[in-house]
Each structure stands twice: as C-alpha cells, then as structure tokens.
Design an enzyme around this catalytic site. Structure first.
Site, short mmCIF file in Angstrom:
data_model
loop_
_atom_site.label_atom_id
_atom_site.label_comp_id
_atom_site.label_asym_id
_atom_site.label_seq_id
_atom_site.Cartn_x
_atom_site.Cartn_y
_atom_site.Cartn_z
N GLU A 249 -10.06 -0.58 -1.40
CA GLU A 249 -9.69 0.80 -1.11
C GLU A 249 -9.80 1.67 -2.36
O GLU A 249 -10.06 2.87 -2.26
CB GLU A 249 -8.28 0.84 -0.53
CG GLU A 249 -8.21 0.21 0.86
CD GLU A 249 -6.82 -0.22 1.28
OE1 GLU A 249 -6.72 -0.82 2.36
OE2 GLU A 249 -5.86 0.04 0.53
N LYS B 69 0.85 -1.20 0.00
CA LYS B 69 0.00 0.00 0.00
C LYS B 69 0.89 1.26 0.00
O LYS B 69 1.95 1.26 -0.63
CB LYS B 69 -0.99 -0.05 1.16
CG LYS B 69 -1.83 -1.33 1.14
CD LYS B 69 -2.92 -1.35 2.16
CE LYS B 69 -3.70 -2.66 2.06
NZ LYS B 69 -4.83 -2.70 3.02
N GLY C 227 -7.36 -5.18 7.55
CA GLY C 227 -6.70 -4.31 8.51
C GLY C 227 -7.42 -4.16 9.83
O GLY C 227 -7.03 -3.33 10.65
#
Length: 249
Positions: A95, A11, A169
């Site tokens: 995301e 990321k 996460g």
C-alpha cells in the site's frame, strides 16, 4: 531455531477504544506461544506500549521516514517509534509502494533508519496479479529482495513478509504449493546472498487474507515462520486462533 511470529497490521483503523482488544489479546496469549506483534496506528503507539508492558504482546509501527529528523510534516521517524517503546516497524508494504510511489531504494533507506534506531524492520515484498498471471512472480521477488534488503540484514534486525498484492484484503489466497514455492525461493536467495547462518536466521512471514480457517494449512510450509495479518488482527477473537495455530505448527 527461528521463533514463530504473528504480526498484526491494523492499518488506518483504531482509536483509543481499540486498546481494549489488546488487553483481551494479552489475556489469550501465553509466553510459550508464538511471538505476537501488533502494529497499531501511530496515535496509539505510546498508549499501546504502556498498556502491553509486562505482557507477551510487543508493539510495532506501520511505517517510518528514512531520515531521523527534519522538515517532513506528518511523518514519523524511527527514533520517535523507538522512543514510544515499540520495537518493530513495517516498511515497504504494497500500500506504501503503490499508493505513495515508494521504490525498493526508499524501502532500503527506511530499513537502515529502523536499524539505526534499534528497531527490527519487517520488509514487505510481493507481486501483483498481473505479475502472477505473466509468470513473473519469482523475478519480481528477486528484484525486490535485491533492492529492498540492505547488505547488513540479519536474523536479529530483519523480518521479510511475502504478501502477494492480489491476495491482500481480497479473500483470495495462493495455493499452498504457490506459497511454498515463493517462501523456498526467498530462503534460498537469502542463503545464497548472506550465507547459511544469516540467510537461515531471517524469519519469513506470509501475508494476504490469512484467517483462522486457513492459517493452520499455511503454517505447514517449512519456510513460513509466521504471518503478517491485516483485518483479522483487529479483533482478539479473530487473531487468537491464528496465533494458536502458528504456535502449534
């Protein structure tokens, strides 16, 4: 036989100093282990490819534009990724879908761009917590498979990563039965759509709070061919046990 794949998504983490973690990982992974992929930030693609040349570690990108070139300030194209030496690209991560409004059609277009550049696309799909609570998981997965995966997907150009959004996460992990249910559904859907040879050949990854402590159990599922790992892939000491657990599954 589908080769197991351990993919790490860094990321927006990592500067040049993080390449030392790649070097450490390369020392821990052997050619006989599961295929090991790291997707660092775009700024590290070329140096990572150069650093990992001749090692068992392969490099991929985290996203690409659906166009090969043009007036898209700040974006990176699939040909640019391939030119860096990388061989994979993640598309459709939750995301990107949630934060940037990417649709299934957008993900499919990015997938086709990846293929044009000779890259393997890792197509991400997954349901939200509300979808799970409403018992809509399989409906959401079916819609995303239909809309995000182009008709010419094969085991060579496509990997599918199931990532329940509510588990990414958060430390929350679906039960093994839930993971098996979704992965079996994906496999059967692919076989129905593409036929047994191609539908069976496409690798399926699980992603969502995969850690050394839970990896071995997750990898017992028949249709889990590997993992797409976030935070636990940033450090070789954390990622190596996951790779070894997958290699032994």
């Amino acid at each position: 036989m589908r080769r197991k794949l351990a993919a790490g998504n860094w990321k927006m983490n990592g500067t040049g100093n993080a390449l030392s973690e790649l070097a450490e990982l390369a020392q821990q992974v052997s050619p006989g282990d599961a295929e090991t992929l790291i997707c660092p930030p775009a700024t590290l693609l070329f140096p990572a490819c150069e650093r990992m040349r001749g090692t068992p570690i392969v490099i991929g990108a985290q996203d690409c534009n659906s166009e090969d070139a043009g007036a898209f300030t700040g974006d990176i194209s699939a040909p640019m990724i391939a030119d860096s030496g990388a061989s994979y690209v993640i598309v459709g991560h939750s995301e990107r879908r949630e934060g940037y409004g990417e649709t299934d059609a957008t993900v499919a277009a990015k997938t086709r761009a990846a293929w044009r550049a000779g890259l393997t696309a890792i197509i991400c799909i997954g349901e939200s917590g509300d979808d799970r609570a409403a018992d809509k998981t399989l409906d959401i997965i079916a819609d995303q498979l239909a809309g995000s995966v182009p008709d010419t997907a094969t085991g060579e150009n496509t990997v599918i990563a199931y990532e329940p959004i509510w588990a990414i996460g958060t430390g929350k992990v679906p039960s093994l039965d839930q993971i098996i249910e979704v992965h079996d559904f994906i496999r059967n859907s692919l076989i129905t759509r593409f036929g047994a040879p191609q539908g069976t050949a496409i690798r399926l990854l699980y992603g969502g709070s995969v850690k050394p402590s839970n990896a071995a159990e997750i990898f017992t599922a028949e249709n889990v061919d590997g993992a797409l790992v976030g935070g636990a892939s940033l450090k070789a000491a954390d990622f190596t046990p996951i790779i070894k657990a997958l290699s032994q599954s």
